[in-house]
Design an enzyme around this catalytic site. Structure first.
Site, PDB file in Angstrom:
ATOM      1  N   ILE A  68     -28.817  37.692 -77.118  1.00 23.76           N
ATOM      2  CA  ILE A  68     -29.549  36.879 -78.091  1.00 23.76           C
ATOM      3  C   ILE A  68     -29.033  37.355 -79.446  1.00 23.76           C
ATOM      4  O   ILE A  68     -28.952  38.560 -79.705  1.00 23.76           O
ATOM      5  CB  ILE A  68     -31.088  37.042 -77.959  1.00 23.76           C
ATOM      6  CG1 ILE A  68     -31.845  36.220 -78.996  1.00 23.76           C
ATOM      7  CG2 ILE A  68     -31.538  38.490 -78.029  1.00 23.76           C
ATOM      8  CD1 ILE A  68     -33.374  36.139 -78.731  1.00 23.76           C
ATOM      9  N   SER A  69     -28.602  36.422 -80.303  1.00 24.40           N
ATOM     10  CA  SER A  69     -27.990  36.792 -81.585  1.00 24.40           C
ATOM     11  C   SER A  69     -28.972  37.555 -82.453  1.00 24.40           C
ATOM     12  O   SER A  69     -30.193  37.415 -82.336  1.00 24.40           O
ATOM     13  CB  SER A  69     -27.530  35.541 -82.343  1.00 24.40           C
ATOM     14  OG  SER A  69     -26.567  34.837 -81.610  1.00 24.40           O
ATOM     15  N   GLN A  70     -28.398  38.337 -83.360  1.00 23.40           N
ATOM     16  CA  GLN A  70     -29.193  39.082 -84.349  1.00 23.40           C
ATOM     17  C   GLN A  70     -29.917  38.086 -85.265  1.00 23.40           C
ATOM     18  O   GLN A  70     -29.320  37.074 -85.656  1.00 23.40           O
ATOM     19  CB  GLN A  70     -28.198  39.912 -85.159  1.00 23.40           C
ATOM     20  CG  GLN A  70     -28.806  40.877 -86.120  1.00 23.40           C
ATOM     21  CD  GLN A  70     -27.729  41.612 -86.911  1.00 23.40           C
ATOM     22  OE1 GLN A  70     -26.566  41.678 -86.484  1.00 23.40           O
ATOM     23  NE2 GLN A  70     -28.110  42.149 -88.039  1.00 23.40           N
TER      24      GLN A  70
END
Ligand code: SAH
Length: 220
Positions: A68-70
């Site tokens: 999950i992206s930052q």
């Protein structure tokens, strides 16, 4: 699935939005969306994590070797897209569905493609359960785009691309924008391409980011 969103979670999100503002995100609508979307519900059932981690500004593994992206990256790409309500947005790399949820909260209609079948199935179900009616999930190879719903006002790629995906440029509306991490996965440039006219593009280059790579083909 435990879908509880408490005042404590909301408080953590408020702090996260303040942190992202301090790091340079200025678009109020984007910050409001970060405050609205319950990120702790996007980590998948088989992922062991502490809920407070969900509101740290960090990427996190979500299974199938993906992340999950930052939050900063999600906010940054969302800001570069300059989303207007009702716009049609194509996302490549559904992953957890978090980026799609943030864009949907900005009022856009989202078409999102994932090449990992399991991840696609899991996220499609989650987004339905959470009530994101304006997100349509597809299983496929993002290099092909989704021609049946083209043209798109905006296209966002959330995996590092080694070469410009021609089919995505073709599926962009005139005046539309494509935001993508371009180059090597460990250190790619965030690039925004605007389609000025058919076959005519302008390009802006922003900061360095790290992404998982965009890969060809589907994984069953
Ligand atoms: N937007 C996601 C980020 C996930 S990481 C989020 O908010 O969580 C990038 C995702 O892109 C991974 O799930 C990976 O499987 C997917 N991906 C990589 N190459 C792809 C391709 N060619 N087509 C579709 N998805 C792809």
């Amino acid at each position: 699935m435990n879908q509880v969103d408490t005042y404590r979670h909301k408080g953590l999100r408020k702090e996260l939005a303040v942190k992202l503002h301090d790091k340079g995100i200025t678009d109020k609508n984007v910050l409001n969306s970060i405050e609205a979307v319950p990120r702790h519900l996007f980590f998948g059932n088989d992922t062991v994590f502490y809920e407070t981690h969900a509101y740290e500004d960090k990427a996190f593994p979500i299974g199938e070797g993906q992340t999950i992206s930052q939050p900063f990256t999600v906010a940054y790409q969302s800001e570069l897209l300059q989303v207007q309500p009702k716009e049609k947005i194509l996302e490549i790399g559904t992953g957890s569905g978090y980026q799609a949820a943030v864009l949907a909260t900005l009022g856009a209609k989202i078409f999102t493609i994932e090449r990992h079948k399991k991840l696609y199935e899991r996220t499609k179900e989650l987004l339905q359960e959470l009530g994101y009616a304006n997100i349509k999930c597809f299983f496929g190879d993002g290099f092909e785009g989704m021609p049946s719903f083209a043209p798109y006002d905006k296209i966002i790629v959330t995996a590092a691309v080694p070469e410009l995906p021609k089919k995505l440029l073709q599926q962009l509306a005139i005046g539309g924008k494509l935001v993508l991490p371009f180059g090597n996965e460990a250190a790619c440039d965030m690039v925004r391409i605007t389609k000025q006219a058919e076959g005519q593009y302008s390009e802006e280059v922003f900061g360095k980011f790290a992404f998982v790579p965009m890969l060809k083909g589907k994984v069953f």
